[in-house]
Scaffold this motif. Structure first.
Motif, PDB file in Angstrom:
ATOM      1  N   SER A  90       0.838  -1.206   0.000  1.00 23.23           N
ATOM      2  CA  SER A  90       0.000   0.000   0.000  1.00 23.23           C
ATOM      3  C   SER A  90       0.871   1.253   0.000  1.00 23.23           C
ATOM      4  CB  SER A  90      -0.907   0.027   1.234  1.00 23.23           C
ATOM      5  OG  SER A  90      -1.758  -1.114   1.228  1.00 23.23           O
ATOM      6  N   ALA A  91       0.404   2.300  -0.674  1.00 23.02           N
ATOM      7  CA  ALA A  91       1.151   3.564  -0.726  1.00 23.02           C
ATOM      8  C   ALA A  91       1.108   4.257   0.634  1.00 23.02           C
ATOM      9  CB  ALA A  91       0.568   4.462  -1.801  1.00 23.02           C
ATOM     10  N   ASP A  92       2.160   4.992   0.961  1.00 19.44           N
ATOM     11  CA  ASP A  92       2.213   5.754   2.211  1.00 19.44           C
ATOM     12  C   ASP A  92       1.172   6.872   2.142  1.00 19.44           C
ATOM     13  OD1 ASP A  92       3.217   8.077   3.961  1.00 19.44           O
ATOM     14  OD2 ASP A  92       4.397   6.353   4.638  1.00 19.44           O
ATOM     15  N   PHE A  94       0.921   9.617   3.644  1.00 16.14           N
ATOM     16  CA  PHE A  94       1.418  10.983   3.809  1.00 16.14           C
ATOM     17  C   PHE A  94       2.273  11.407   2.622  1.00 16.14           C
ATOM     18  CE2 PHE A  94       0.774   9.292   8.098  1.00 16.14           C
ATOM     19  CZ  PHE A  94      -0.139  10.220   8.592  1.00 16.14           C
ATOM     20  N   THR A  95       3.104  10.463   2.135  1.00 21.29           N
ATOM     21  CA  THR A  95       4.009  10.835   1.042  1.00 21.29           C
ATOM     22  C   THR A  95       3.487  10.375  -0.310  1.00 21.29           C
ATOM     23  OG1 THR A  95       5.296   8.790   1.190  1.00 21.29           O
ATOM     24  CG2 THR A  95       5.954  10.643   2.624  1.00 21.29           C
ATOM     25  N   GLY A  96       2.625   9.402  -0.278  1.00 21.95           N
ATOM     26  CA  GLY A  96       2.127   8.857  -1.552  1.00 21.95           C
ATOM     27  C   GLY A  96       3.076   7.891  -2.211  1.00 21.95           C
ATOM     28  N   ASN A  97       4.220   7.663  -1.559  1.00 18.57           N
ATOM     29  CA  ASN A  97       5.189   6.723  -2.145  1.00 18.57           C
ATOM     30  C   ASN A  97       4.753   5.274  -1.894  1.00 18.57           C
ATOM     31  OD1 ASN A  97       6.835   8.862  -2.982  1.00 18.57           O
ATOM     32  ND2 ASN A  97       7.912   8.931  -1.002  1.00 18.57           N
ATOM     33  N   ARG A  98       4.993   4.400  -2.869  1.00 22.00           N
ATOM     34  CA  ARG A  98       4.639   2.974  -2.764  1.00 22.00           C
ATOM     35  C   ARG A  98       5.912   2.170  -2.563  1.00 22.00           C
ATOM     36  NH1 ARG A  98       0.071   0.384  -4.169  1.00 22.00           N
ATOM     37  NH2 ARG A  98      -0.664   2.216  -5.293  1.00 22.00           N
ATOM     38  N   PRO A  99       6.077   1.508  -1.454  1.00 19.39           N
ATOM     39  CA  PRO A  99       7.295   0.707  -1.222  1.00 19.39           C
ATOM     40  C   PRO A  99       7.374  -0.469  -2.200  1.00 19.39           C
ATOM     41  CG  PRO A  99       5.648   0.265   0.463  1.00 19.39           C
ATOM     42  CD  PRO A  99       5.113   1.406  -0.351  1.00 19.39           C
ATOM     43  N   PRO A 100       8.571  -1.064  -2.330  1.00 13.42           N
ATOM     44  CA  PRO A 100       8.729  -2.207  -3.251  1.00 13.42           C
ATOM     45  C   PRO A 100       7.778  -3.353  -2.864  1.00 13.42           C
ATOM     46  CG  PRO A 100      10.864  -1.410  -2.517  1.00 13.42           C
ATOM     47  CD  PRO A 100       9.840  -0.707  -1.664  1.00 13.42           C
ATOM     48  N   ALA A 101       7.382  -4.120  -3.898  1.00  8.74           N
ATOM     49  CA  ALA A 101       6.467  -5.248  -3.673  1.00  8.74           C
ATOM     50  C   ALA A 101       7.124  -6.309  -2.805  1.00  8.74           C
ATOM     51  CB  ALA A 101       6.049  -5.869  -5.000  1.00  8.74           C
ATOM     52  N   SER A 102       6.266  -6.985  -2.028  1.00 11.40           N
ATOM     53  CA  SER A 102       6.737  -8.113  -1.224  1.00 11.40           C
ATOM     54  C   SER A 102       6.728  -9.360  -2.117  1.00 11.40           C
ATOM     55  CB  SER A 102       5.810  -8.318  -0.021  1.00 11.40           C
ATOM     56  OG  SER A 102       6.161  -9.507   0.661  1.00 11.40           O
ATOM     57  N   VAL A 103       7.841 -10.111  -2.127  1.00 10.45           N
ATOM     58  CA  VAL A 103       7.980 -11.287  -2.984  1.00 10.45           C
ATOM     59  C   VAL A 103       8.190 -12.529  -2.112  1.00 10.45           C
ATOM     60  CG1 VAL A 103       9.320 -12.404  -4.808  1.00 10.45           C
ATOM     61  CG2 VAL A 103       8.940  -9.929  -4.858  1.00 10.45           C
ATOM     62  N   VAL A 104       7.453 -13.580  -2.456  1.00 13.43           N
ATOM     63  CA  VAL A 104       7.621 -14.873  -1.790  1.00 13.43           C
ATOM     64  C   VAL A 104       7.907 -15.924  -2.861  1.00 13.43           C
ATOM     65  CG1 VAL A 104       6.561 -16.657  -0.367  1.00 13.43           C
ATOM     66  CG2 VAL A 104       6.086 -14.239   0.099  1.00 13.43           C
ATOM     67  N   GLU A 105       9.021 -16.627  -2.727  1.00 14.73           N
ATOM     68  CA  GLU A 105       9.390 -17.702  -3.652  1.00 14.73           C
ATOM     69  C   GLU A 105       9.298 -19.048  -2.938  1.00 14.73           C
ATOM     70  OE1 GLU A 105      13.264 -16.811  -5.050  1.00 14.73           O
ATOM     71  OE2 GLU A 105      12.586 -15.254  -6.472  1.00 14.73           O
ATOM     72  N   THR A 106       8.807 -20.026  -3.692  1.00 12.94           N
ATOM     73  CA  THR A 106       8.633 -21.352  -3.093  1.00 12.94           C
ATOM     74  C   THR A 106       9.135 -22.423  -4.057  1.00 12.94           C
ATOM     75  OG1 THR A 106       6.646 -20.591  -1.931  1.00 12.94           O
ATOM     76  CG2 THR A 106       6.982 -22.989  -2.103  1.00 12.94           C
ATOM     77  N   ASP A 107       9.956 -23.336  -3.571  1.00 10.74           N
ATOM     78  CA  ASP A 107      10.330 -24.569  -4.271  1.00 10.74           C
ATOM     79  C   ASP A 107       9.696 -25.729  -3.510  1.00 10.74           C
ATOM     80  OD1 ASP A 107      12.280 -23.832  -6.424  1.00 10.74           O
ATOM     81  OD2 ASP A 107      13.311 -22.909  -4.717  1.00 10.74           O
TER      82      ASP A 107
END
Length: 507
Positions: A90-92, A94-107
């Protein structure tokens, strides 16, 4: 006795000894020019299309049975799966900045063995390992491992041999039906070969009679012409004899046609040739001796015949199939209640080896136990299928009873045919002897000047007809004996033929 002289003179059917089971020789397989009855039967066993086709059907049913048993063989399964799942943040506010996406990798890896048992238990023995990492843990390895067994046991619907072995039972009954059908095909073709061989023998003898009759008429014509020239006989006698010679030439043509047809009928049974070359071959058969005579006793032999008759055994296996299907449909009337459970061990560690060792050390046990209930509301479909299965079984049992009745009648008719044919042989032999005497007497009267050419010619034809009737009666007697053996289910034993395995015959 005249009958013995006649039979030894004109028929000698080579006995097929059961103790001599020699392999099919190349001459019997490849040559059609000279055949004994033995050779003809051997060729039929090796090359007849009906026997070959039935053998293929038997082999197919055996494969079907093997396939049904294969359903209970365990299966191996191995999987590997890689996934990468990115979740936007979700975007901040107050600043409107969107942090990097959360990534989950599975083997994920898994191997397992599973299957079903004849009483309905489904089982899976498996091992599983998953490495899940992502932005949440800096992509550090984290191995979760599991090994264990999962079981599902039906308690009502799907439980027991009736529900789970129905495919095997149906396939086994079908295979046994095909095995008896193969035996029946061999019996029928052997009997048909014997009959065709006898018919060719009769046709050839009929041709010989026609030629002898023509020669007798020709001899009388020659004699009449000489007497006419001497003035002791009228022109009408010469013309009458000449007319009969022409008529008997036509009889020779018809008899020769019958020989050709009889040869083709026999060739159709004993060779796999299916081009016009089949028609070009000429068969020359050997002399034959009579089959062993017997006194039929249908009442005493009926029960033993049931054990050997292919059609009766096939009808019995049809009842077996119908019963197996009825029992399966009865099982399907119950609701589905399954007992489910699992037992295994877990492991979790950043190192795969350590995660696996935790499983092997059985540090963390995992188990479950439960019941699953599943049932239609009305069971209308299941009840309808069960009623249909009951009626099908009733129908199969009625067909079995009808087959028994048919066997009783066919045995009685075959026994009557033997008795009738035996009496015909005696009567026709007596008639033949009287015809020979009558012809001799008329010839003597004609040569003495007190007889008639017309009467002599008529008596010659009566003699030819008596010979043909005597041959026909003897052939019918041999055919009746062969048919009685077939009705008893003894054709193969009577001719030294054995079936090895399902589709291999030896002779």
């Amino acid at each position: 006795m005249r009958r013995s002289r006649f039979r030894s003179r004109f028929l000698s059917l080579l006995p097929l000894a059961a103790c001599a089971l020699a392999p099919l020789t190349a001459s019997a397989q490849e040559r059609l020019d000279t055949l004994s009855l033995n050779d003809a039967i051997r060729a039929a066993l090796a090359k007849n299309y009906t026997i070959q086709a039935q053998a293929a059907g038997t082999n197919a049913s055996r494969a079907d049975l093997s396939a049904e048993w294969g359903a209970f063989h365990p299966g191996f399964r191995a999987t590997y799966d890689y996934t990468s799942d990115g979740s936007p943040q979700s975007a901040d506010p107050f600043t409107g900045n969107r942090p990097p996406a959360s990534v989950v990798e599975t083997d994920a890896y898994s191997v397992g063995v599973g299957g079903v048992t004849p009483w309905g238990l489904n089982y899976t023995v498996s091992a599983y390992s998953q490495n899940q990492r992502g932005t949440y843990n800096g992509f550090a390895d984290n191995y979760y491992s599991f090994a264990g067994i999962e079981l599902t046991q039906p308690l009502l619907n799907g439980f027991g041999w009736d529900a789970n072995l129905v495919g095997v039972r149906l396939a086994r009954a079908a295979h046994n039906t095909e095995r008896w059908a193969y035996r029946g095909a061999v019996m029928n073709i052997v009997t048909a070969t014997i009959n065709a061989y006898l018919e060719l023998d009769f046709a050839q003898k009929n041709l010989a009679i026609a030629r002898r009759s023509r020669d007798l008429a020709q001899g009388l014509l020659d004699e009449n012409e000489k007497r006419f020239e001497a003035g002791s006989l009228s022109q009408a006698d010469v013309t009458s004899a000449r007319t009969r010679v022409a008529t008997r030439e036509e009889a020779i043509l018809l008899a020769a046609r019958a020989v050709s047809i009889a040869q083709n009928n026999l060739k159709r049974l004993i060779t796999d040739e299916h081009s016009p070359a089949l028609l070009a071959d000429t068969l020359h058969i050997t002399s034959v001796r009579p089959l062993a005579d017997r006194e039929p006793n249908p009442a005493a032999e009926f029960l033993a015949a049931l054990d050997r008759r292919p059609d009766y055994q096939q009808a019995k296996f049809n009842v077996t199939r119908a019963d197996a299907n009825r029992r399966y449909r009865r099982n399907q009337l119950m609701p589905r209640v399954d007992l489910v459970g699992s037992l295994g061990y877990n492991g979790l560690d950043p190192d795969f080896s350590e995660s696996r060792d935790q499983v092997l050390d059985r540090d963390s046990r995992s188990y479950s136990l439960g019941v699953v209930f599943n049932s239609p509301i009305t069971f209308a479909a299941e009840r309808g299928r069960y009623r249909s299965a009951k009626f099908n079984q009733q129908q199969a049992e009625l067909f079995l009873a009808q087959t028994e009745q048919d066997i009783v009648v066919s045995l009685g008719n075959a026994a009557t045919d033997i008795d009738t044919a035996r009496q015909r042989v005696k009567v026709t032999n007596d008639s033949l002897g009287l015809a020979e005497q009558a012809l001799d007497a008329e010839l003597k009267k004609l040569r003495a000047g007190t007889g008639s050419t017309f009467v002599v010619l008529a008596q010659q034809e009566i003699l030819a007809g008596a010979e043909i009737s005597a041959y026909r009666a003897e052939i019918d007697f041999q055919r009746a004996l062969a048919e009685y053996n077939r009705q008893l289910g003894l054709t193969l034993e009577a001719h030294g033929i054995s079936i090895e395995g399902d589709t291999q015959t030896s002779f």
